[in-house]
Design an enzyme around this catalytic site. Structure first.
Site, PDB file in Angstrom:
ATOM      1  N   LYS A 130       0.869  -1.194   0.000  1.00 37.02           N
ATOM      2  CA  LYS A 130       0.000   0.000   0.000  1.00 37.02           C
ATOM      3  C   LYS A 130       0.895   1.229   0.000  1.00 37.02           C
ATOM      4  O   LYS A 130       2.001   1.194   0.540  1.00 37.02           O
ATOM      5  CB  LYS A 130      -0.867   0.028   1.265  1.00 37.02           C
ATOM      6  CG  LYS A 130      -2.077   0.923   1.151  1.00 37.02           C
ATOM      7  CD  LYS A 130      -3.228   0.190   0.517  1.00 37.02           C
ATOM      8  CE  LYS A 130      -4.440   1.047   0.311  1.00 37.02           C
ATOM      9  NZ  LYS A 130      -5.594   0.202  -0.082  1.00 37.02           N
ATOM     10  N   ASP A 170      -7.181   4.305  -4.411  1.00 34.96           N
ATOM     11  CA  ASP A 170      -7.779   4.159  -3.078  1.00 34.96           C
ATOM     12  C   ASP A 170      -8.377   5.537  -2.773  1.00 34.96           C
ATOM     13  O   ASP A 170      -8.654   6.306  -3.714  1.00 34.96           O
ATOM     14  CB  ASP A 170      -6.711   3.742  -2.045  1.00 34.96           C
ATOM     15  CG  ASP A 170      -7.322   3.263  -0.722  1.00 34.96           C
ATOM     16  OD1 ASP A 170      -7.806   2.120  -0.663  1.00 34.96           O
ATOM     17  OD2 ASP A 170      -7.357   4.038   0.244  1.00 34.96           O
TER      18      ASP A 170
HETATM   19  P1  NDP Z   1     -13.048   7.748  -2.465  1.00 36.58           P
HETATM   20  O1  NDP Z   1     -11.947   8.748  -2.349  1.00 36.58           O
HETATM   21  O2  NDP Z   1     -13.677   7.534  -3.787  1.00 36.58           O
HETATM   22  O3  NDP Z   1     -14.183   8.065  -1.416  1.00 36.58           O
HETATM   23  C1  NDP Z   1     -13.897   8.124  -0.068  1.00 36.58           C
HETATM   24  C2  NDP Z   1     -15.181   8.461   0.670  1.00 36.58           C
HETATM   25  O4  NDP Z   1     -14.958   8.275   2.067  1.00 36.58           O
HETATM   26  C3  NDP Z   1     -15.583   9.908   0.496  1.00 36.58           C
HETATM   27  O5  NDP Z   1     -16.965  10.011   0.593  1.00 36.58           O
HETATM   28  C4  NDP Z   1     -14.897  10.566   1.674  1.00 36.58           C
HETATM   29  O6  NDP Z   1     -15.481  11.769   2.102  1.00 36.58           O
HETATM   30  C5  NDP Z   1     -15.056   9.524   2.746  1.00 36.58           C
HETATM   31  N1  NDP Z   1     -13.982   9.680   3.713  1.00 36.58           N
HETATM   32  C6  NDP Z   1     -12.656   9.609   3.479  1.00 36.58           C
HETATM   33  N2  NDP Z   1     -11.960   9.848   4.594  1.00 36.58           N
HETATM   34  C7  NDP Z   1     -12.876  10.083   5.532  1.00 36.58           C
HETATM   35  C8  NDP Z   1     -12.790  10.376   6.911  1.00 36.58           C
HETATM   36  N3  NDP Z   1     -11.596  10.493   7.513  1.00 36.58           N
HETATM   37  N4  NDP Z   1     -13.962  10.517   7.601  1.00 36.58           N
HETATM   38  C9  NDP Z   1     -15.169  10.381   6.985  1.00 36.58           C
HETATM   39  N5  NDP Z   1     -15.310  10.111   5.685  1.00 36.58           N
HETATM   40  C10 NDP Z   1     -14.184   9.964   4.969  1.00 36.58           C
HETATM   41  O7  NDP Z   1     -12.413   6.381  -1.907  1.00 36.58           O
HETATM   42  P2  NDP Z   1     -12.917   4.886  -2.119  1.00 36.58           P
HETATM   43  O8  NDP Z   1     -14.389   4.857  -2.256  1.00 36.58           O
HETATM   44  O9  NDP Z   1     -12.067   4.283  -3.158  1.00 36.58           O
HETATM   45  O10 NDP Z   1     -12.477   4.223  -0.737  1.00 36.58           O
HETATM   46  C11 NDP Z   1     -13.365   4.089   0.381  1.00 36.58           C
HETATM   47  C12 NDP Z   1     -12.876   2.971   1.274  1.00 36.58           C
HETATM   48  O11 NDP Z   1     -12.869   1.747   0.537  1.00 36.58           O
HETATM   49  C13 NDP Z   1     -11.467   3.112   1.833  1.00 36.58           C
HETATM   50  O12 NDP Z   1     -11.409   2.519   3.109  1.00 36.58           O
HETATM   51  C14 NDP Z   1     -10.631   2.282   0.871  1.00 36.58           C
HETATM   52  O13 NDP Z   1      -9.424   1.845   1.450  1.00 36.58           O
HETATM   53  C15 NDP Z   1     -11.588   1.129   0.621  1.00 36.58           C
HETATM   54  N6  NDP Z   1     -11.340   0.330  -0.577  1.00 36.58           N
HETATM   55  C16 NDP Z   1     -11.293   0.904  -1.809  1.00 36.58           C
HETATM   56  C17 NDP Z   1     -11.091   0.121  -2.928  1.00 36.58           C
HETATM   57  C18 NDP Z   1     -11.139   0.677  -4.308  1.00 36.58           C
HETATM   58  O14 NDP Z   1     -11.093  -0.110  -5.255  1.00 36.58           O
HETATM   59  N7  NDP Z   1     -11.253   1.977  -4.499  1.00 36.58           N
HETATM   60  C19 NDP Z   1     -10.876  -1.330  -2.820  1.00 36.58           C
HETATM   61  C20 NDP Z   1     -11.048  -1.851  -1.481  1.00 36.58           C
HETATM   62  C21 NDP Z   1     -11.246  -1.024  -0.411  1.00 36.58           C
HETATM   63  P3  NDP Z   1     -14.674  13.150   1.913  1.00 36.58           P
HETATM   64  O15 NDP Z   1     -14.803  13.492   0.475  1.00 36.58           O
HETATM   65  O16 NDP Z   1     -15.346  14.106   2.835  1.00 36.58           O
HETATM   66  O17 NDP Z   1     -13.239  12.869   2.319  1.00 36.58           O
HETATM   67  O1  2IT Z   2      -7.865  -1.604  -0.583  1.00 37.27           O
HETATM   68  C1  2IT Z   2      -7.851  -2.092  -1.733  1.00 37.27           C
HETATM   69  O2  2IT Z   2      -8.004  -3.299  -1.932  1.00 37.27           O
HETATM   70  C2  2IT Z   2      -7.666  -1.184  -2.858  1.00 37.27           C
HETATM   71  N1  2IT Z   2      -7.586   0.027  -2.664  1.00 37.27           N
HETATM   72  C3  2IT Z   2      -7.538  -1.729  -4.250  1.00 37.27           C
HETATM   73  C4  2IT Z   2      -6.152  -2.245  -4.485  1.00 37.27           C
HETATM   74  C5  2IT Z   2      -5.843  -2.657  -5.896  1.00 37.27           C
HETATM   75  O3  2IT Z   2      -4.678  -2.959  -6.123  1.00 37.27           O
HETATM   76  O4  2IT Z   2      -6.732  -2.697  -6.761  1.00 37.27           O
END
Ligand code: NDP
Ligand code: 2IT
Length: 452
Positions: A130, A170
């Site tokens: 990561k 992410d």
């Molecule tokens: P995005 O940047 O697209 O969205 C993040 C969302 O979470 C936003 O709505 C953001 O709000 C909110 N957020 C972020 N930080 C905080 C915080 N400290 N407190 C409250 N809300 C918060 O990210 P993703 O949707 O890609 O990621 C969301 C989660 O999913 C993370 O935990 C990530 O690690 C996990 N994840 C993502 C994957 C992917 O493929 N993208 C794969 C697997 C897991 P704001 O705009 O106000 O910051």
């Molecule tokens: O937390 C996760 O699994 C991700 N942000 C996606 C990682 C990836 O390599 O697609």
């Protein structure tokens, strides 16, 4: 028994705390896994002797570097960035890059540790890593984001590669940022390889990668409900976040007949009593990806909805919940409220959204509770399929990828059942199942390599 702090759980956790001062998120992630693994390896001397858990909880390496860039006013800005390469026993390091002011070495170490187990669960050959930076993309122009991404890649490119370490998106890193980083990698190395995933479809990206995490978390929920003869249809669903994972989880839940009533961001949550339709979800996607706005703006467009400033959505009565924002966003009291309100299923789209107290509340209440390392693995799984397509220089069709995603999520669910049975209960312990199944695969590969 071998001489090691593997001997007892408390001693092991104390050792992790001592060696990682000021890194609470990393300690939390290791503790959650260790609680289950200690039970599993109790009578398996080979894992003790080789100190496998101790080794998985010590990253192979952590690269830390400075990123300088210039903002639109010409000011010099200085950021910190890291790449944590946790473990490559079963394949190249693989895991996202996060841009958020809350990023620290501890946060990235916990994410790389979790990723190691998650990637093993997918059944694909990927190790765990990561990366990220404390850069805050909010309010920055495209030019500023581009200059930051280029500067970051000018250092990061030395440590990554299609067979070495393959980053992806992410929090705060989506299609725009991946494009800028891939462009700079290609320029620096003069190589076109699958060094990043989540790429645009025009330059080596895979169909359904954007949707995969949210869809996968919903499929996992569906698989869990099926074991109890239930379904998503007709149930009220509460979701946090409004980014990539949250909007696609909302989309798939809605497609499957669920009524999604909340989305959120760091400023509060929106409650829509009529439920989010596809049209409303598309509006939110546009708001976040194109206009880069805030979820509070939703209530100006859809008048029956309410915005609750500074609150999380866990107090809204529901049967199903998907935390899809960030770590430690669902605390012990939130878990108790969900259970008291009749919630029967929780599927974590985010990584470690539930704190340790909350995890124990869900485990004790014996509801269907899927930890992120199992439930959100669909994203990295399709990243793995993007790597395969890049290596073979082909593109698979959407139907094929949809089928593979569903198969992989069903496979992870089956692995959790295999190791997560609970004597005397018809509700499995998915946390234990995911931890043990992920551990076993990585541990057995490490045993084959000897002491390295
Ligand atoms: P995005 O940047 O697209 O969205 C993040 C969302 O979470 C936003 O709505 C953001 O709000 C909110 N957020 C972020 N930080 C905080 C915080 N400290 N407190 C409250 N809300 C918060 O990210 P993703 O949707 O890609 O990621 C969301 C989660 O999913 C993370 O935990 C990530 O690690 C996990 N994840 C993502 C994957 C992917 O493929 N993208 C794969 C697997 C897991 P704001 O705009 O106000 O910051
Ligand atoms: O937390 C996760 O699994 C991700 N942000 C996606 C990682 C990836 O390599 O697609």
């Amino acid at each position: 028994m071998a001489v090691s702090d593997h001997v007892d759980l408390n001693g092991f956790i104390e050792g992790v705390k001592r060696r990682n001062p000021g890194q609470p998120e990393f300690v939390q992630a290791v503790q959650e896994v260790a609680e289950d693994i200690f039970d599993f390896i109790q009578d398996k001397e080979k894992y003790h002797e080789a100190q496998i858990l101790r080794r998985i909880a010590e990253p192979d390496r952590v690269v830390s570097f400075r990123v300088c860039w210039q903002d639109d006013k010409g000011n010099v800005r200085v950021q910190r960035a890291w790449r944590v390469q946790n473990n490559n026993a079963i394949g190249p390091y693989k895991g996202g890059i996060r841009f958020h002011p809350s990023v620290t070495e501890s946060v990235l170490k916990f994410l790389a540790f979790e990723q190691t187990f998650k990637n093993a669960l997918t059944g694909l050959p990927m190790g765990g890593g990561k990366g990220g930076s404390n850069f805050n993309p909010k309010g920055k122009s495209d030019g500023e984001v581009m200059r930051f991404c280029q500067s970051l890649m000018t250092e990061l490119y030395r440590y990554i590669g299609a067979d070495v370490d393959v980053p992806a998106g992410d929090i705060g890193v989506g299609a725009r940022e991946i494009g800028y980083m891939f462009g700079q990698y290609k320029r620096l190395t003069n190589e076109f390889t699958g060094v990043l995933t989540g790429k645009g479809l025009e330059y080596g990206g895979s169909l359904i990668r954007t949707e995969a995490t949210g869809y996968g978390a919903t499929y996992f929920l569906q698989n869990m409900l099926k074991t109890q003869g239930k379904d998503i249809e007709g149930h009220t669903v509460v979701i946090s976040g409004s980014g990539n994972v949250a909007t696609h989880a909302a989309e798939k839940c809605t497609m499957l007949g669920g009524k999604v009533v909340t989305l959120s961001d760091s400023e509060g949550f929106v409650y829509d009593p009529d439920g989010f339709t596809q049209e409303k979800i598309d509006w939110v996607k546009d708001l976040k990806n194109k206009r880069r706005g805030r979820i509070s703006e939703y209530v100006k467009e859809f008048k029956t909805a309410e915005f609750h400033v500074g609150k999380t959505p866990w107090g809204v009565p529901c049967q199903l919940a998907l935390p899809c924002a960030t770590q430690n966003e669902l605390l012990g009291d939130d878990a108790r409220t969900l259970v008291a309100n009749g919630c029967i299923g929780v599927s974590e789209g985010a990584n470690m959204p539930t704190n340790l107290e909350g995890v124990h509340v869900f485990k004790d209440a014996q509801i269907l509770y899927a930890p992120g390392k199992a439930a959100n693995a669909g994203g990295v799984a399709v990243s793995g399929l993007e790597m395969s397509q890049n290596s073979a220089r082909i593109s698979w069709k959407e139907e094929e990828l949809q089928r593979l995603l569903q198969d992989i999520m069903a496979g992870i669910h089956a692995s959790c059942l295999e190791y997560g049975t609970r004597p005397g209960s018809k509700i499995p312990d998915y946390v234990k199942g995911a931890n043990i199944a992920g551990f076993k695969k990585v541990a057995d590969a490490m045993l084959a390599f000897g002491v390295v």
